[in-house]
Every structure is written in structure tokens, then in C-alpha cells.
Design an enzyme around this catalytic site. Structure first.
Site, PDB file in Angstrom:
ATOM      1  N   ASP A  87      -0.602  -6.625   3.859  1.00 47.39           N
ATOM      2  CA  ASP A  87      -0.704  -5.625   4.913  1.00 47.39           C
ATOM      3  C   ASP A  87      -1.617  -4.489   4.482  1.00 47.39           C
ATOM      4  OD1 ASP A  87       0.321  -4.370   7.413  1.00 47.39           O
ATOM      5  OD2 ASP A  87       1.131  -2.915   6.015  1.00 47.39           O
ATOM      6  N   GLU A 122      -5.006  -8.343   5.595  1.00 45.89           N
ATOM      7  CA  GLU A 122      -5.258  -7.641   6.846  1.00 45.89           C
ATOM      8  C   GLU A 122      -6.264  -6.528   6.546  1.00 45.89           C
ATOM      9  OE1 GLU A 122      -3.041  -4.983  10.272  1.00 45.89           O
ATOM     10  OE2 GLU A 122      -2.579  -4.737   8.148  1.00 45.89           O
ATOM     11  N   ASP A 168       1.102   6.981   0.067  1.00 42.93           N
ATOM     12  CA  ASP A 168       0.095   6.068  -0.459  1.00 42.93           C
ATOM     13  C   ASP A 168       0.275   5.868  -1.964  1.00 42.93           C
ATOM     14  OD1 ASP A 168      -2.502   4.717   0.495  1.00 42.93           O
ATOM     15  OD2 ASP A 168      -3.124   5.695  -1.365  1.00 42.93           O
ATOM     16  N   HIS A 193      -6.743  -0.202   2.914  1.00 46.68           N
ATOM     17  CA  HIS A 193      -6.312   1.097   2.396  1.00 46.68           C
ATOM     18  C   HIS A 193      -6.050   1.054   0.889  1.00 46.68           C
ATOM     19  CE1 HIS A 193      -6.181   2.846   6.385  1.00 46.68           C
ATOM     20  NE2 HIS A 193      -5.672   1.690   6.783  1.00 46.68           N
ATOM     21  N   ASN A 231       0.828  -1.211   0.000  1.00 43.56           N
ATOM     22  CA  ASN A 231       0.000   0.000   0.000  1.00 43.56           C
ATOM     23  C   ASN A 231       0.855   1.251   0.000  1.00 43.56           C
ATOM     24  OD1 ASN A 231      -2.475   1.703   0.672  1.00 43.56           O
ATOM     25  ND2 ASN A 231      -1.220   2.071   2.477  1.00 43.56           N
TER      26      ASN A 231
END
Length: 489
Positions: A235, A266, A205, A239, A148
Site C-alpha cells: 500500500d 500501489e 510516516d 510514499h 508506510n
């Protein structure tokens, strides 16, 4: 060579607490992304999807989470402990080069500096040797994938990479981040656009819808698959838009076994997005399992007689009791809870239809403490008697892994609670009983086991259970459990 576990690999996949230079920063644990070179079209992603998964426990489906162990220690554990005990896979920390934090904070391994497979846990040759060793032992290797974001702060990486501008690591430029549409941290976790486009605690990001970014991520993950890696824990998946993850994971190469990589996400609980959005590219870690077990084992486990409500579907999830984030935030049971946490893990292994994980990490005082390391920050060999807590080796846990394998494919029977803080249940031709109280108890439990005397697998037969007329007589010391099955009478 022992047969590798039959983990299903559906083509379906939030990171957590970090602290930057002493400032609490909710960081994410690894995000993973698969790929090969070009973003996959939707039909291609569907073609790569795995087969339907049985919701019943499969043999050799237990995953050992050897968190922050260096590669040589993981290799030794695969050969000496995991394979003999019947584990199916090992889940390890990210192999990329990361920030070398001046104080060695554990979370630096979740701040990618480059996609070289050389970092705090060992060199690329160390990593490749570990994967080969585990594979030869019949243990699949799953790595944390951090895709991410990249590092939130500059500095020097463990392989020597230097970064002064967080938007300019070797593999990306500023144009590859969402900073042009959101140049601030996430402030409203009810707004899915903000959650997936703004910065999580300052972590840059990535534009996961960009073909170039996808190529980099797919290439990074495929470089691991080429060395024998079988899957990834992604991970901070929440997002990233679910469709971006489906495209990236759908573009990944098949593993050495000719299967799709086993992917689990996750998706930290919160208002948005929901976990089910990510079932299209992998399983999702079930935080509710750890939440409910903490509540039960800190009180009266009799409440587990109706356990299961509110969990994710077994064929779309991976179970866990704790992980490196939740142990530090007090959300779940930890090694500091002693036998209580061990018993919660025994229950998970005996009850869960989803693949369960067993977490082994290092002991700590402060939440940012470094794992045992040398003067340059490189993690040293795991010593289970000094600084590390090796739950995967606990005889009660290895016994429960063996018991799970022995009753694989069978359904869990009714959970009985003959008295306060004591439960028991059948699983096929097996029986497990748990005493979470501080007193020794003697109880009787209904069972389908034939009459006879049975060996307790959690104590290497130091304890026996007698069955007569459909009733098992069980003697349970304080904070203990037994697990028997018909093959060990």
C-alpha cells in the site's frame, strides 16, 4: 492438489481515500514490506531478485481480489470457487490489528494498531487456517501490506490494543517516525521529498530507512510468510523511497515453495515519483488499464482496436479494472455499472499479458460504509445474495478465467471491430467477441480457428460459434460476450 500458479516473483513495489471520524481523508490501502530481521544490503537484495518474466499470459495467473472478506469466507471461496475455476491466487485485506472505528468505517483496516495477526477479519488462527486451506487448494495468498504508516487516530483496536498518542503504538515510539523532519501533511505532490517524508492526511510516516523500523516491518511480513503467505500488495508505495522498499523486500524470507514473495505495489498516478522507480522490488498495479477500459466501455469499444498504449510493461505490472478505492472515487467501473463492468473484466482477462485481478467487494451507499459486520465491527461471512457483490463467481468471469488458462502463452491477434461497440480477437487457438451495445448483433470475425462449431465458455455452451473458411459467425445479444477455443469444438 491442483498445481499452484507460476507467478514470477521479481524482487521489485499509494494509498487512497480514507475518512477519519467523518472527515474525508485520502488514506492509503495497504503498504507492504518484506523482511527478516536486518536491513538487506543492495547486493543481498539483488541476489533475492526473481527471474525474468515472460510478458505473455501465464496459465493460472488470475488473482481474485476478495476485498474485506473475512478469513473463513476466503477459505471457503478458495476451495469452492477459485480452485475449480482456475484462479491462481487470492489477494486479501491486511491481517494486522487495526483501529476499531466506532462506526465501522471500512478504512479502519488500513490504520495499523499492532502487528498482531488478529483483527477485524478474524483471529490469527482463523487467518492461518485460511492460508492453509487456500494453499491446499493450489491458491496462493497475497495480503495487503500497510507499512508506510500507522494509525492517524487513537482508540481501541480489534484485538484490544489501546492507543492515545498516534506516535506511540506498541511497536514504535515517536523517534521511529519522520515527524522530526516533517510534522505536517503533504501539501505539494510535485515535491518527491515531501511526498515521501511528510504525512499523508495525518497518517504517521514511518522512517523506512531506520534499521529498527525495517526489522519491525520485515518481522511482520515474515510472520505471514511463515504461515504460508506467498506475496504482498504494498500500500502507498510512492510514499516510501524506492531504495527503502528494495532493502525491506530483499530481506524477506522465501515462501514455502522456496520462491521470493510475489510483490506488487500501489503507486498512485501523479507527478512524482514515477511507477518505474519501483520495478526494482516488485510489479506495479497499472491504473492506466482501469482508466482506459472505463473510457472505452462507457463509449465505443471500437477504440480498443489500438489498445495498449500508455500501459506499464506487462512483465512489471499487475492489471486491474477497479479496486476498493477507485470504485468509491468514480475513477473506474464498478458493480453499479452492471454488465458493462463485467464485459470490461472479460476483456482484461482475455487481452492482458500482465497478471489480471478480479475485484469482489461489498455493496455500499456512502463511501465510508462498513462491510456487513456484527455489533462489534467484526466482518461477518460473505453472502453473495445479501450485501456483497461476488464478481469472481459470475459465470462469464469464471468462463473467461478458464479460457485464459486454455490459451496461456499465446499472443493476442489483431483486434477487429466489425461495427459500433463490437470487437473480437484471436488469442492463439481461441477467439473472444464482445458486444458492448444495447442491441443484439450478428457479426463475422476473421479467425485462425479451423472450421467447426465451438462451445462458448462464458455461457457453459449455451451459445455456439461457427467457423468456416477463416470466418467466425457470432450471434451476440446486447451487452454480452463469447469466448471459444479449439479444445472445445
Amino acid at each position: 492438489m491442483r498445481r499452484k500458479p507460476p507467478h514470477p516473483t521479481p524482487s521489485r513495489t499509494t494509498g487512497w481515500r480514507i475518512a477519519l471520524l467523518g472527515l474525508p481523508v485520502a488514506g492509503l490501502i495497504t503498504a507492504l514490506i518484506p523482511g527478516s530481521g536486518m536491513a538487506a544490503s543492495e547486493p543481498a537484495a539483488e541476489a533475492n531478485a526473481g527471474q525474468a518474466v515472460s510478458p505473455q499470459a501465464a496459465e493460472n495467473d488470475v488473482i481474485a481480489n476478495l476485498w474485506a472478506w473475512n478469513w473463513s469466507s476466503v477459505a471457503a471461496e478458495c476451495t469452492d470457487v477459485l480452485a475449480p475455476a482456475g484462479y491462481g491466487a487470492v489477494w486479501v485485506a491486511p491481517p494486522h490489528e487495526s483501529l476499531a472505528h466506532p462506526e465501522g468505517a471500512w478504512w479502519d483496516i488500513y490504520q495499523p494498531f499492532s502487528y498482531q495477526l488478529s483483527g477485524r477479519l478474524g483471529s490469527e488462527s482463523d487467518f492461518a487456517a485460511m492460508v492453509r486451506t487456500c494453499d491446499d487448494a493450489g491458491i496462493r495468498v497475497y495480503t495487503d501490506a500497510v507499512i508506510n504508516h500507522t494509525a492517524a487516530i487513537g482508540g481501541t483496536g480489534y484485538a484490544g490494543t489501546q492507543i492515545s498518542d498516534k506516535y506511540d503504538p506498541p511497536m514504535y515510539s515517536r523517534a521511529d517516525y519522520n515527524v522530526d523532519i516533517c510534522d505536517r501533511e503533504i501539501s505539494d505532490y510535485n515535491d518527491i521529498w515531501e511526498v515521501q517524508n511528510c504525512e499523508l492526511l495525518g497518517l504517521p510516516d514511518l522512517k523506512s530507512d531506520s534499521s529498527y523500523v525495517r526489522e519491525q516491518l520485515v518481522g511482520y511480513l515474515n510472520s505471514q510468510i511463515a504461515l504460508g503467505v506467498s506475496g504482498f500488495r504494498v500500500d502507498a508505495s510512492k510514499h516510501m523511497p524506492a531504495e527503502d522498499l528494495e532493502a525491506i523486500i530483499g530481506a524477506l524470507d522465501s515462501t514455502a515453495d522456496g520462491e521470493r514473495p510475489f510483490v506488487f505495489h500501489e503507486v498512485f498516478p501523479g507527478p512524482t515519483p514515477p511507477a518505474e522507480d519501483y520495478f526494482g522490488s516488485g510489479r506495479v498495479l497499472d491504473f492506466a488499464m482501469g482508466d482506459q477500459l472505463k473510457g472505452a466501455f462507457e463509449g465505443d469499444i471500437a477504440q480498443l482496436t489500438d489498445f495498449g498504449g500508455g500501459l506499464l510493461p506487462a512483465d512489471d505490472s499487475v492489471a486491474f479494472v477497479t479496486n476498493h478505492d477507485t470504485e468509491r472515487d468514480g475513477r473506474h467501473l464498478t458493480y453499479r455499472d452492471g454488465d458493462t463492468a463485467v464485459l470490461a473484466n472479460v476483456f482484461q482477462l482475455a487481452w492482458s499479458d500482465a497478471p489480471p485481478t478480479v475485484y469482489s467487494g461489498f455493496e455500499y451507499e456512502g463511501r465510508d460504509d462498513s462491510p456487513p459486520a456484527d455489533g462489534s465491527g467484526f466482518v461477518t461471512g460473505t453472502d453473495c445474495d445479501n450485501g456483497w457483490y461476488c464478481l469472481d463467481r459470475d459465470p462469464r468471469i469464471t468462463g473467461a478465467v478458464g479460457w485464459r488458462n486454455a490459451v496461456a502463452g499465446a499472443e493476442v491477434g489483431e483486434i477487429q471491430s466489425p461495427q459500433y461497440n463490437v470487437i473480437g480477437f484471436d488469442r492463439g487457438a481461441g477467439l473472444v467477441a464482445i458486444n458492448n451495445s444495447d442491441e443484439q448483433v450478428s457479426v463475422q470475425l476473421g479467425t485462425q480457428l479451423p472450421d467447426g462449431t465451438y462451445c462458448d465458455m462464458l455461457s457453459d455452451c449455451a451459445t455456439e460459434v461457427t467457423v468456416s473458411g477463416g470466418q467466425a459467425t457470432v450471434e451476440l445479444p446486447a451487452k454480452s460476450a463469447v469466448a471459444v477455443h479449439a479444445g472445445d469444438s
